[in-house]
Design an enzyme around this catalytic site. Structure first.
Site, PDB file in Angstrom:
ATOM      1  CG  HIS A  17      -2.044  -1.130   1.334  1.00  0.00           C
ATOM      2  ND1 HIS A  17      -2.322  -1.806   2.507  1.00  0.00           N
ATOM      3  CD2 HIS A  17      -2.687  -1.601   0.176  1.00  0.00           C
ATOM      4  CE1 HIS A  17      -3.066  -2.357   2.051  1.00  0.00           C
ATOM      5  NE2 HIS A  17      -3.433  -2.539   0.858  1.00  0.00           N
ATOM      6  CE  LYS A  41     -11.272  -7.712   1.028  1.00  0.00           C
ATOM      7  NZ  LYS A  41     -10.309  -6.946   0.617  1.00  0.00           N
ATOM      8  NE  ARG A  98      -2.675  -8.323  -4.420  1.00  0.00           N
ATOM      9  CZ  ARG A  98      -3.434  -8.342  -3.304  1.00  0.00           C
ATOM     10  NH1 ARG A  98      -3.254  -8.034  -2.187  1.00  0.00           N
ATOM     11  NH2 ARG A  98      -4.814  -8.502  -3.585  1.00  0.00           N
ATOM     12  CB  SER A 135      -4.490  -6.567   4.252  1.00  0.00           C
ATOM     13  OG  SER A 135      -4.000  -5.358   3.795  1.00  0.00           O
TER      14      SER A 135
HETATM   15  O1  PNS Z   1      -9.245  -3.039   0.192  1.00  0.00           O
HETATM   16  P1  PNS Z   1     -10.565  -3.653  -0.580  1.00  0.00           P
HETATM   17  O2  PNS Z   1     -11.348  -3.981   0.788  1.00  0.00           O
HETATM   18  O3  PNS Z   1     -10.484  -4.259  -1.797  1.00  0.00           O
HETATM   19  O4  PNS Z   1     -11.487  -2.223  -0.945  1.00  0.00           O
HETATM   20  C1  PNS Z   1     -12.867  -2.229  -1.410  1.00  0.00           C
HETATM   21  C2  PNS Z   1     -13.593  -0.739  -1.584  1.00  0.00           C
HETATM   22  C3  PNS Z   1     -13.519  -0.079  -0.471  1.00  0.00           C
HETATM   23  C4  PNS Z   1     -12.529  -0.279  -2.763  1.00  0.00           C
HETATM   24  C5  PNS Z   1     -14.839  -1.194  -2.005  1.00  0.00           C
HETATM   25  O5  PNS Z   1     -15.678  -1.971  -1.422  1.00  0.00           O
HETATM   26  C6  PNS Z   1     -15.639   0.250  -2.361  1.00  0.00           C
HETATM   27  O6  PNS Z   1     -15.561   0.780  -3.197  1.00  0.00           O
HETATM   28  N1  PNS Z   1     -16.507   0.607  -1.226  1.00  0.00           N
HETATM   29  C7  PNS Z   1     -17.201   1.606  -1.481  1.00  0.00           C
HETATM   30  C8  PNS Z   1     -18.843   1.354  -1.497  1.00  0.00           C
HETATM   31  C9  PNS Z   1     -19.209   1.178  -3.085  1.00  0.00           C
HETATM   32  O7  PNS Z   1     -18.991   2.184  -3.678  1.00  0.00           O
HETATM   33  N2  PNS Z   1     -19.304  -0.083  -3.683  1.00  0.00           N
HETATM   34  C10 PNS Z   1     -19.835  -0.358  -4.906  1.00  0.00           C
HETATM   35  C11 PNS Z   1     -18.311  -0.376  -5.842  1.00  0.00           C
HETATM   36  S1  PNS Z   1     -18.350  -0.536  -7.302  1.00  0.00           S
END
Ligand code: PNS
Length: 171
Positions: A17, A41, A98, A135
């Protein structure tokens, strides 16, 4: 001035990150690291702890002296990421990529965000030396007694150990 949002759960914030933040800051004037409120998660660190780790890590980072001024750490409010992007005036989302395994998840989110609000996602290919770090695996390895120190900034090591000790104490 260009602003990008780097969203994630950062549970915990890893050296992968940190590399992404640095690279995003080389591409944009302002980077907002958006820490998701309620990761789907099974999490370990709470939102405040995750934010504090990122802030402490950035404060301790040498190299680009403007990094600290140009990178903000903000909680991602409940709701859509694209609404947050609009609110902060961000033109794009930045995500790390990744491997092929990330493709399905990332592709569908990026397409949805583009559909909802015309917000593009810029993918930064993870440095090969860091591509094994996630993570969730760091949490698993640490919980099973493995050494994760070389995958984490110092502040994340401390927070992770404390959270695991606390979890053990609670039983
Ligand atoms: O590190 P992660 O857990 O893969 O991050 C996921 C994240 C936070 C990017 C995703 O869950 C997100 O965008 N959440 C916000 C809610 C939202 O907009 N959901 C629709 C996404 S298409």
């Amino acid at each position: 001035m260009s602003t990008v949002v780097l969203p994630g759960s950062f549970d915990p914030f890893t050296l992968g990150h940190l590399d992404l933040v640095r690279r995003a800051a080389a591409l944009a004037d302002r980077v907002i690291v958006a820490v998701s409120h309620n990761p789907a998660k099974s999490g370990l660190l709470d939102l405040d702890a995750r934010r504090a780790v990122i802030e402490e890590t950035l404060a301790a980072t040498d190299g680009d002296p403007t990094l600290r001024d140009r990178v903000e750490v903000r909680p991602l409010p409940r709701g859509l990421l694209v609404d947050f992007c609009r609110e902060v005036g961000a033109g794009a989302v930045v995500r790390g990529f990744r491997s092929q395994a990330d493709l399905a998840y990332e592709e569908s989110m990026a397409r949805m965000n583009a559909h909802l609000a015309g917000i593009d996602t810029v993918f930064l290919l993870t440095d090969a030396a860091l591509a094994h770090i996630s993570s969730s695996l760091v949490r698993e390895v640490a919980a099973l007694g493995g050494d994760v120190d070389d995958m984490l900034p110092p502040s994340a090591r401390v927070a992770l150990s404390a959270a695991l000790a606390e979890r053990e104490h609670r039983g």
